[in-house]
Design a protein around this motif. Sequence first.
Motif, short mmCIF file in Angstrom:
data_model
loop_
_atom_site.label_atom_id
_atom_site.label_comp_id
_atom_site.label_asym_id
_atom_site.label_seq_id
_atom_site.Cartn_x
_atom_site.Cartn_y
_atom_site.Cartn_z
N THR A 98 0.74 -1.18 0.04
CA THR A 98 -0.08 -0.06 0.06
C THR A 98 0.79 1.38 0.21
O THR A 98 0.26 2.26 0.04
CB THR A 98 -0.91 -0.02 1.23
OG1 THR A 98 -0.04 0.01 2.39
CG2 THR A 98 -1.95 -1.01 1.18
N GLN A 99 2.16 1.12 0.16
CA GLN A 99 2.91 2.27 0.03
C GLN A 99 2.83 3.44 -1.03
O GLN A 99 2.56 4.37 -0.70
CB GLN A 99 4.76 1.88 0.09
CG GLN A 99 5.44 3.11 0.64
CD GLN A 99 5.12 3.07 2.31
OE1 GLN A 99 4.86 2.22 2.92
NE2 GLN A 99 5.28 4.42 2.78
N ASP A 100 2.61 3.00 -2.30
CA ASP A 100 2.64 3.97 -3.28
C ASP A 100 1.16 4.35 -3.37
O ASP A 100 0.80 5.58 -3.93
CB ASP A 100 2.73 3.29 -4.82
CG ASP A 100 4.33 2.96 -4.99
OD1 ASP A 100 5.17 3.46 -4.09
OD2 ASP A 100 4.61 1.76 -5.75
N SER A 101 0.16 3.57 -2.99
CA SER A 101 -1.24 4.08 -2.92
C SER A 101 -1.53 4.97 -1.84
O SER A 101 -2.60 5.93 -1.88
CB SER A 101 -2.39 2.64 -2.58
OG SER A 101 -2.04 1.90 -3.75
N ILE A 102 -0.67 5.29 -0.53
CA ILE A 102 -1.17 6.18 0.34
C ILE A 102 -0.96 7.60 -0.21
O ILE A 102 -1.68 8.36 0.12
CB ILE A 102 -0.04 5.96 1.49
CG1 ILE A 102 -0.49 4.65 2.09
CG2 ILE A 102 -0.20 7.12 2.53
CD1 ILE A 102 0.39 4.32 3.40
N THR A 103 -0.03 7.67 -1.01
CA THR A 103 0.27 9.05 -1.46
C THR A 103 -1.11 9.61 -2.47
O THR A 103 -1.83 10.69 -2.02
CB THR A 103 1.27 9.12 -2.58
OG1 THR A 103 2.48 8.79 -1.87
CG2 THR A 103 1.54 10.49 -3.09
N THR A 138 -6.83 14.43 4.32
CA THR A 138 -7.37 14.73 2.96
C THR A 138 -7.63 16.37 3.12
O THR A 138 -7.38 16.96 2.09
CB THR A 138 -8.93 14.09 3.19
OG1 THR A 138 -8.74 12.80 3.16
CG2 THR A 138 -9.88 14.40 1.68
N SER A 139 -8.09 16.89 4.02
CA SER A 139 -8.27 18.32 3.91
C SER A 139 -6.94 19.07 3.78
O SER A 139 -7.00 20.09 3.04
CB SER A 139 -8.92 18.85 5.33
OG SER A 139 -7.99 18.48 6.44
N GLU A 140 -5.88 18.68 4.32
CA GLU A 140 -4.59 19.04 4.27
C GLU A 140 -4.04 18.96 2.64
O GLU A 140 -3.60 19.93 1.96
CB GLU A 140 -3.56 18.60 5.20
CG GLU A 140 -3.89 18.69 6.43
CD GLU A 140 -2.95 18.06 7.50
OE1 GLU A 140 -2.20 17.46 6.94
OE2 GLU A 140 -3.00 18.13 8.57
N ALA A 141 -4.45 18.05 2.09
CA ALA A 141 -3.89 17.45 0.53
C ALA A 141 -4.49 18.49 -0.45
O ALA A 141 -3.87 18.72 -1.45
CB ALA A 141 -4.33 16.28 0.36
N VAL A 171 -3.23 16.49 -8.43
CA VAL A 171 -2.06 16.24 -9.03
C VAL A 171 -0.74 16.92 -8.49
O VAL A 171 0.31 16.03 -8.26
CB VAL A 171 -1.93 16.31 -10.64
CG1 VAL A 171 -0.69 16.17 -11.60
CG2 VAL A 171 -3.19 15.56 -11.45
N ARG A 172 -0.79 18.01 -8.23
CA ARG A 172 0.50 18.77 -7.81
C ARG A 172 0.43 18.31 -6.48
O ARG A 172 1.92 18.06 -5.83
CB ARG A 172 0.10 20.39 -7.72
CG ARG A 172 -0.09 20.94 -8.95
CD ARG A 172 -0.22 22.43 -8.95
NE ARG A 172 -0.51 23.22 -10.09
CZ ARG A 172 0.39 23.62 -10.99
NH1 ARG A 172 1.74 23.49 -10.43
NH2 ARG A 172 0.19 24.20 -12.07
N GLN A 173 -0.56 17.95 -5.48
CA GLN A 173 -0.18 17.35 -4.27
C GLN A 173 0.42 16.14 -4.30
O GLN A 173 1.50 15.69 -3.25
CB GLN A 173 -1.51 17.50 -3.45
CG GLN A 173 -1.47 17.09 -1.72
CD GLN A 173 -0.58 18.03 -1.14
OE1 GLN A 173 -0.56 18.97 -1.51
NE2 GLN A 173 0.20 17.46 -0.23
N GLN A 174 0.14 15.21 -5.37
CA GLN A 174 0.76 14.01 -5.34
C GLN A 174 2.15 14.09 -5.60
O GLN A 174 3.00 13.45 -4.94
CB GLN A 174 0.04 13.02 -6.35
CG GLN A 174 -1.31 12.52 -6.24
CD GLN A 174 -1.82 11.73 -7.05
OE1 GLN A 174 -0.95 10.83 -7.58
NE2 GLN A 174 -3.30 11.78 -7.39
N HIS A 211 7.82 13.73 -4.32
CA HIS A 211 9.30 14.24 -4.04
C HIS A 211 9.75 14.16 -2.66
O HIS A 211 11.09 14.10 -2.35
CB HIS A 211 9.10 15.84 -4.48
CG HIS A 211 8.85 16.01 -5.97
ND1 HIS A 211 8.33 17.25 -6.58
CD2 HIS A 211 8.97 15.33 -7.02
CE1 HIS A 211 8.28 17.08 -7.87
NE2 HIS A 211 8.69 15.80 -8.10
N LYS A 212 8.74 14.26 -1.62
CA LYS A 212 9.36 14.23 -0.44
C LYS A 212 9.99 12.80 -0.13
O LYS A 212 11.05 12.72 0.60
CB LYS A 212 7.97 14.47 0.69
CG LYS A 212 7.59 15.75 0.69
CD LYS A 212 6.41 15.90 1.67
CE LYS A 212 5.96 17.47 1.77
NZ LYS A 212 4.84 17.53 2.80
#
Length: 632
Positions: A103-108, A154-157, A496-499, A504-505
């Motif tokens: 699930t690591q990639d899905s979390i983003t 979610t709200s932060e994203a 998209v930008r948030q992903q 990048h982090k």
Amino acid sequence: MVKMVTKLVHYLHLSRRCGQYSMNQIHPKNSMGNPHYERSFSQDSLDEFSMDDYWSEVEHIQKTQENAQEEQEEVSIKVPDEGEVEAEWLKDAGLSGLVSGDTQDSITLLSTLTRTQAEAVQRRVETFTMTMRKKNKQPIPDVRDIFSQQVSRTSEASAVTADESESDNTTEKQEDQLISLETKDECTQQTADINLEISYSEQAANMKVKLSNLKLNREDDASLPNYRLPKDKTGTTKAGDLAPQDMKKVRSLALIEMTALYDTLGIDFKHHKAIKVKIKETGLFGVPLSLLLEQDHKKVPGTKVPLIMQKLISHIEEEGLNTEGILRIPGLAPRIKSLCEELEARFYEGTLHWENVRQHDAASILKLFIRELPHPLVTLEYLDAFLAVQNLSSRKLQLQALNLLVLLLPDQNRDTLKALLEFLQRLIDNRESNKMTLNNVSVVMAPNLFMVKGYCSKSSAKTQFAMATGTSNIMRYLIKYQDLLWTVPKFIMNQVRQQNIESHKKLSKEKAMKKLLKKMSYDKDKHDRNHTERNLTDSVTLQGAIRVQAPSLSKVSMAIQLTEELKAGDILARFQQCLVKNRITESSSKDEVCLYEIGGNIGERCLDDDTYMKDLYQLNPKAEWVIKPRCQ
């Protein structure tokens, strides 16, 4: 469906020839002047008497198919079981890790979803889990904890910048205003706005009660409202403006949002997969779009729309835009068959005498090309979703759904559909001479786009008539509102930008760890320090400014001071002036180049001329700004 429609069309035309046919005989009306069954919005939107051209086109298609000696088989449709459907959906949505347990990639991706989007994903995961348990397969990890962890994120994203955060704080107020505006716009039928900042499914969830009681009147072409796209200072993004890696994210988010929207409206959203069948691999007609474009690339590298379609359109436009009844009046069947055989043999050689091809024949061949694609232009996977648009209760919901479906299409399908719709609009622009209005063109083209061979149905005659009016109305919207439908909504761009920020982090952490483990040499460290110092110097020198480069066009780079009113188009104009001043003539003209936003929280994005650069810089301060030909 095709066989039943054939019989129905045959009956209708026999009755018409005898002077006995009328729509009232098929659909008797009550004393109030309405059909005895409840009509959907899409049925009300078209005059019943205008549908004669639709049934004539269907009859012509049937005759063509009966006379043709087709080698390829009909498209067969596989209806997978529920577990396969959900697994395929999660894969297409970029969430296959929720099935495999990685699930690591899905979390983003999950961290950027809205409430309705997250609920749609969770429903699919839970359905898949229950199905797998029933099949006694190896249990998969329970991912409910993942969703609960995302609630606080979610709200932060959704807040990519300070401006976005402020927008989040006033979302509830905006949605309340949106409800009243929606109702008013549907009633006035004049000019309306499409809100691209708030998730469509969130809008639908807040307006569900209001829209359920909304009454919509009949309309003709002239009364269709003109929807305005909101002016976004950071620029409007069209499908095709983004790099492939970002467009892949857009498709995943569009699929999730489409599913959430249909879930909110109580519409079943499933997509089919075509069983592999024997099809033509060379030629022009009946060849899959992907293979056809591979052939075309050998002739014209980089082409995005089939060459045969481009040639047919250009030939019609040479003289046919003013031809009365173009598209509606078919060419003679024997002549069409002969021309198709000639095209198959001589098109790529360039030896066909196009001056002998009549305009009505070219239009008939264009329609034949569209419907003979072994997989429909709107794809078999999402054909049901396109057809379901006719059942939505408001025009704005229909446009929002079509917007998402267009973004879901593969590039080759979307580019080809765009070329077709642009041609149809140019044809309609000449309606005074060719007598082809938006309604005329829509009813003629609808069966060519939406009647798919092998896609059979045992529906009643009433349902078939609803299908005719519904698909014709969908065709009208695709043509009239194509500018809107090719726009990537701002709420998806923010996701998209948030992903990209989250990715990048993660990448930065991995790079830092590798750097530590490798114990980089002193010389490398020195080089990095010098590079950092140069960057800091540049940032001080260019404070309040950006540096624009055009490496593929010239060695010139410009430092541009940012102001509140500076737009991307202004920078392009300055670049052209700079080239002229330095007598650099090998560069392309302004119309052939574009200013790109590259890096930071985006992969690559072509900017429209009305983008305010200071606002975009604040949204993506780490981006590079490059001028280059759009085709690169």
